[in-house]
Design a protein around this motif. Structure first.
Motif, PDB file in Angstrom:
ATOM      1  N   CYS A 162       0.738  -1.197   0.168  1.00 58.82           N
ATOM      2  CA  CYS A 162       0.044  -0.077   0.050  1.00 58.82           C
ATOM      3  C   CYS A 162       0.909   1.286   0.291  1.00 58.82           C
ATOM      4  N   GLU A 166       1.041   4.032  -3.004  1.00 62.19           N
ATOM      5  CA  GLU A 166       0.703   5.409  -2.716  1.00 62.19           C
ATOM      6  C   GLU A 166       1.738   6.474  -2.881  1.00 62.19           C
ATOM      7  N   PHE A 170      -0.921   6.535  -6.368  1.00 63.21           N
ATOM      8  CA  PHE A 170      -2.025   5.619  -6.437  1.00 63.21           C
ATOM      9  C   PHE A 170      -2.733   5.948  -4.948  1.00 63.21           C
ATOM     10  N   GLU A 171      -4.114   5.989  -4.991  1.00 64.45           N
ATOM     11  CA  GLU A 171      -5.022   6.298  -3.827  1.00 64.45           C
ATOM     12  C   GLU A 171      -5.818   5.000  -3.626  1.00 64.45           C
ATOM     13  N   ARG A 173      -8.443   2.825  -2.593  1.00 68.78           N
ATOM     14  CA  ARG A 173      -9.756   2.649  -2.552  1.00 68.78           C
ATOM     15  C   ARG A 173     -10.555   1.568  -1.539  1.00 68.78           C
ATOM     16  N   HIS A 187      -6.569   0.158  -5.699  1.00 68.26           N
ATOM     17  CA  HIS A 187      -5.778   1.401  -5.707  1.00 68.26           C
ATOM     18  C   HIS A 187      -6.197   2.043  -7.264  1.00 68.26           C
ATOM     19  N   ARG A 188      -6.609   3.361  -6.912  1.00 67.75           N
ATOM     20  CA  ARG A 188      -6.923   4.122  -8.313  1.00 67.75           C
ATOM     21  C   ARG A 188      -5.723   5.196  -8.247  1.00 67.75           C
ATOM     22  N   THR A 190      -3.955   8.357  -9.685  1.00 72.91           N
ATOM     23  CA  THR A 190      -4.469  10.024  -9.518  1.00 72.91           C
ATOM     24  C   THR A 190      -3.310  10.718 -10.382  1.00 72.91           C
TER      25      THR A 190
END
Length: 221
Positions: A162, A166, A170-171, A173, A187-188, A190
């Motif tokens: 994670c 990040e 990546f965020e 979710r 992970h979305r 951005t």
């Protein structure tokens, strides 16, 4: 490891693999449901028999919007996926029998709306996990999602995975419960996707059985 018979556990309703498959499929549906209208591209690394994606697409309202590429090295598993796709009338699904670690196989599909990295992180070394996450910034479009899996046995790498996502735009979710018996994350992206660098290997697929012998604390995929 016989990766064809490994998939037989999906036919056992109470197996951890079946529960993980259900979790992954639920997240695939959520991503497709929330995606903007128009064509969608999906990439699946080490796709196995493709059950996670293909079983969702079979009856999903967006099935005709999705163009997918599944890359799997074992020809028995890729043949299974090919037959499943054809039987379901999923004409926009390509199944490629090849080394999924090579970025060349994703040319023309990246950046994609959805990238599946399932059954990979438990079979490769930590440095290759990080390298693969680096590559996800090339494989995934802005606003697209990566769905990934990793066991939660010691050493539990899920928190570190994670962090790595990040740190690359990546965020988080969604993340499965720590007590679920498996790890599934969404992970979305951005950030802005980087151009796909071809001719590169993202990882060496070692196998969880080999990793487990090297580190007795290591768990399943």
């Amino acid at each position: 490891m016989d990766w064809r018979t490994w998939h037989d556990q999906y036919d056992r309703p109470d197996s951890w693999m079946t529960h993980r498959l259900t979790a992954v499929q639920t997240q695939i549906r959520a991503v497709l449901d929330s995606s903007p209208s128009g064509p969608l591209r999906v990439i699946s690394l080490c796709a196995g028999q493709g059950r996670d994606l293909l079983e969702v697409l079979a009856d999903h309202p967006r099935r005709e919007d999705v163009r997918a590429r599944l890359v799997e090295l074992d020809p028995r598993n890729s043949a299974f996926a090919e037959e499943t796709a054809r039987s379901a009338g999923l004409d926009h699904v390509d199944v490629v029998t090849a080394d999924a670690s090579l970025t060349d196989h994703y040319a023309g599909m990246a950046p994609a709306d959805l990238v599946l990295v399932c059954g990979v992180f438990g079979n490769i070394a930590d440095e290759d996990i990080e390298r693969t996450i680096d590559s996800c910034a090339q494989l995934c479009r802005t606003g697209g999602a990566v769905i990934w899996t990793r066991h939660r046995a010691a050493p539990d790498r899920v928190p570190l995975i994670c962090e790595w996502f990040e740190g690359r735009g990546f965020e988080l979710r969604w993340l499965s419960d720590p007590d679920a018996g498996f790890g599934v994350g969404v992970h979305r992206f951005t950030g802005e996707p980087q151009p796909l660098v071809t001719g590169m290997s993202m990882f060496s697929f070692v196998g969880y059985d080999v990793l487990k012998r090297a580190s007795p604390q290591a768990g399943d995929v």
